[in-house]
Design an enzyme around this catalytic site. Sequence first.
Site, PDB file in Angstrom:
ATOM      1  N   ASN A   1       0.944  -1.119   0.228  1.00 55.94           N
ATOM      2  CA  ASN A   1       0.073  -0.190   0.122  1.00 55.94           C
ATOM      3  C   ASN A   1       0.980   1.069   0.049  1.00 55.94           C
ATOM      4  OD1 ASN A   1      -1.394  -1.619   2.191  1.00 55.94           O
ATOM      5  ND2 ASN A   1      -2.633  -1.036   0.208  1.00 55.94           N
TER       6      ASN A   1
ATOM      7  N   ILE B   1       0.974   6.242   0.960  1.00 56.38           N
ATOM      8  CA  ILE B   1       0.481   5.785   1.363  1.00 56.38           C
ATOM      9  C   ILE B   1      -1.179   5.967   1.096  1.00 56.38           C
ATOM     10  CG2 ILE B   1      -0.013   5.088   3.442  1.00 56.38           C
ATOM     11  CD1 ILE B   1       1.645   6.778   5.020  1.00 56.38           C
ATOM     12  N   CYS B   2      -1.816   4.683   0.326  1.00 55.98           N
ATOM     13  CA  CYS B   2      -2.680   4.251  -0.105  1.00 55.98           C
ATOM     14  C   CYS B   2      -4.343   3.623   1.551  1.00 55.98           C
ATOM     15  CB  CYS B   2      -2.873   3.809  -1.334  1.00 55.98           C
ATOM     16  SG  CYS B   2      -4.254   3.441  -1.642  1.00 55.98           S
ATOM     17  N   VAL B   3      -4.900   4.402   1.995  1.00 53.18           N
ATOM     18  CA  VAL B   3      -5.313   3.233   3.074  1.00 53.18           C
ATOM     19  C   VAL B   3      -6.622   3.995   2.826  1.00 53.18           C
ATOM     20  CG1 VAL B   3      -4.770   4.718   4.347  1.00 53.18           C
ATOM     21  CG2 VAL B   3      -5.778   3.097   5.584  1.00 53.18           C
TER      22      VAL B   3
END
Length: 206
Positions: free
Chosen positions: A89, A96-98
Site C-alpha cells: 500500500n 500511502i494508500c489506505v
Amino acid sequence: MSSRSNVENLSPQVIRQVSKELSDLATKPPEGIKVFLNEEDITDIKAIIEGPAGTPYAGGVFRMKLVLGKNFPSEPPKAYFLTKIFHPNVATNGEICVNTLKKDWKAELGLKHVLLTIKCLLIVPNPESALNEEAGKLLLEQYEDYSHRAKMFTEIHAKPPKLMTADAYNPKEDKLTDGPMAKKHAGDKKLLDKKKKEKKKVLKRL
C-alpha cells in the site's frame, strides 16, 4: 502551492483544532509513534512509526509525513513514508494508500486515527488496494518472498547506523524533510542483489 499557503487557507478554528491535537499527540503519543511539532507550519506534520513486532518491519524506524490541504478536515490529509519501504500500500514516491485517507474519511476522525491506521497497515497490509503491485502479488502468492524482501528493505533503509528509537529521532537532522520521499538510491539494487547472493551461498553450504 506551498504548504505555508495552506495554513493561510485554514480557518482559525481548524488551526486551533490541529494545534491542540498535535500538542496532545506530542505529550501523549500512541505506542510506537512519535509526532514532531512544526510551529512554523502545522500543515506539514512529521512523525515516525516503529515497525511493529512480529512483522517484516520489526526493528525499523520509519519516517513519515502528513500534509494537510487547504480543505482539511473536509478532505483527508495526504500521507507519505519518507523512509523507503516495501509494502503493497505504499507507492514508489512514498504515498500511502489506505481507505481512511480515501473513501472512508470523515472530518471528525482526526490525526491520531490516521497515524494508528497507518501503523495497523504495517501489521495487516491490504493487497486489494495495492499501489506496489509486486508487493501485493508476493503477499498473496509467495508470502515468504514478500516477507524476505520487506525485511531486507527494513534492514537497509529503516535501521540507522546507530540504534535509534522514536525518542531519539530529530527531524531537524532529517535530510528527507523537503520531499515526499528521497529519490531512489542507485545502490539499492546492488545491495539487494548482494544480499540474495549471500543467502544462496549460505543455503548451498547447508
